[in-house]
Design a protein around this motif. Sequence first.
Motif, mmCIF file in Angstrom:
data_model
loop_
_atom_site.group_PDB
_atom_site.id
_atom_site.type_symbol
_atom_site.label_atom_id
_atom_site.label_comp_id
_atom_site.label_asym_id
_atom_site.label_seq_id
_atom_site.Cartn_x
_atom_site.Cartn_y
_atom_site.Cartn_z
ATOM 1 N N UNK A 127 0.819 -1.200 0.000
ATOM 2 C CA UNK A 127 0.000 0.000 0.000
ATOM 3 C C UNK A 127 0.857 1.255 0.000
ATOM 4 N N UNK A 128 2.013 1.235 0.655
ATOM 5 C CA UNK A 128 2.788 2.463 0.747
ATOM 6 C C UNK A 128 3.241 2.962 -0.609
ATOM 7 N N UNK A 129 3.454 2.074 -1.568
ATOM 8 C CA UNK A 129 3.853 2.512 -2.893
ATOM 9 C C UNK A 129 2.769 3.331 -3.583
ATOM 10 N N UNK A 130 1.532 3.174 -3.172
ATOM 11 C CA UNK A 130 0.423 3.899 -3.776
ATOM 12 C C UNK A 130 0.106 5.187 -3.013
ATOM 13 N N UNK A 131 0.856 5.508 -1.972
ATOM 14 C CA UNK A 131 0.595 6.702 -1.158
ATOM 15 C C UNK A 131 1.479 7.851 -1.607
ATOM 16 N N UNK A 132 0.874 9.014 -1.720
ATOM 17 C CA UNK A 132 1.579 10.235 -2.056
ATOM 18 C C UNK A 132 1.227 11.284 -1.012
ATOM 19 N N UNK A 133 2.224 12.045 -0.563
ATOM 20 C CA UNK A 133 1.978 13.193 0.310
ATOM 21 C C UNK A 133 2.240 14.425 -0.546
ATOM 22 N N UNK A 134 1.266 15.316 -0.609
ATOM 23 C CA UNK A 134 1.409 16.503 -1.446
ATOM 24 C C UNK A 134 0.605 17.656 -0.858
ATOM 25 N N UNK A 135 0.809 18.831 -1.440
ATOM 26 C CA UNK A 135 0.058 20.017 -1.044
ATOM 27 C C UNK A 135 -1.388 19.875 -1.515
ATOM 28 N N UNK A 136 -2.318 20.252 -0.643
ATOM 29 C CA UNK A 136 -3.741 20.202 -0.990
ATOM 30 C C UNK A 136 -4.068 21.278 -2.014
ATOM 31 N N UNK A 137 -5.058 20.992 -2.823
ATOM 32 C CA UNK A 137 -5.512 21.915 -3.857
ATOM 33 C C UNK A 137 -6.830 22.564 -3.434
ATOM 34 N N UNK A 138 -7.066 23.819 -3.819
ATOM 35 C CA UNK A 138 -8.329 24.481 -3.450
ATOM 36 C C UNK A 138 -9.572 23.681 -3.837
ATOM 37 N N UNK A 139 -9.551 23.004 -4.953
ATOM 38 C CA UNK A 139 -10.709 22.226 -5.398
ATOM 39 C C UNK A 139 -10.999 21.033 -4.485
ATOM 40 N N UNK A 140 -10.072 20.700 -3.578
ATOM 41 C CA UNK A 140 -10.252 19.545 -2.694
ATOM 42 C C UNK A 140 -10.835 19.918 -1.331
ATOM 43 N N UNK A 141 -11.181 21.173 -1.133
ATOM 44 C CA UNK A 141 -11.673 21.622 0.177
ATOM 45 C C UNK A 141 -12.890 20.837 0.644
ATOM 46 N N UNK A 142 -13.805 20.503 -0.245
ATOM 47 C CA UNK A 142 -15.012 19.752 0.133
ATOM 48 C C UNK A 142 -14.639 18.356 0.652
ATOM 49 N N UNK A 143 -13.755 17.651 -0.058
ATOM 50 C CA UNK A 143 -13.328 16.314 0.377
ATOM 51 C C UNK A 143 -12.570 16.388 1.697
ATOM 52 N N UNK A 144 -11.750 17.411 1.862
ATOM 53 C CA UNK A 144 -10.990 17.585 3.091
ATOM 54 C C UNK A 144 -11.929 17.857 4.264
ATOM 55 N N UNK A 145 -12.941 18.678 4.032
ATOM 56 C CA UNK A 145 -13.921 18.983 5.086
ATOM 57 C C UNK A 145 -14.674 17.724 5.500
ATOM 58 N N UNK A 146 -15.038 16.895 4.546
ATOM 59 C CA UNK A 146 -15.747 15.652 4.860
ATOM 60 C C UNK A 146 -14.863 14.708 5.670
#
Length: 162
Positions: free
Chosen positions: A1-20
């Motif tokens: 699973x770790x090979x499929x994980x990425x850590x990156x800066x959040x994008x403004x369009x992702x605010x709804x998913x982040x809030x959920x």
Amino acid sequence: MTGARVIRTALPAEAQDITALHARARATYYPDGVPDDGTDWLAGWRRAIERPDGHVLCAVEHGRIVGIASFRTAEGAPADTVYLAQFHVDPDRWRRGAGRALHSACVEEWLADGKRTAHLSVHVDNDRARAFYARLGWVPDPENPPAPGDHHLLLVYRVTGE
């Protein structure tokens, strides 16, 4: 699973998913439900993502955000101090390494930015999060013990790398 994980800066369009994700994580330590204090979390996450003096990182697995971390230098704080305002992992991803990977990415960024001390506030009833932070080296802030009746515990972390 770790090979499929990425850590990156959040994008403004992702605010709804982040809030959920934030709502799902917070619901786990409020047995009677998350109190409605009138906070507009979606607007708050949008501001956090867009503010020039802050950072929002997200852990993404197979295209899905599974963890979020928001931090910044607090007003009036020393320049080498950072405040971890939000740190959440989706409950269905707990104990699978996303939180540790996200924390490591935060520490890398703090070191690159010259931060030497980090602070956060954790709900006193959130035993799972308190144990997670303790495993990573966070300790109760000796200079800011909780006031009687306070529902939050301030933790401090010495940024030296992991």
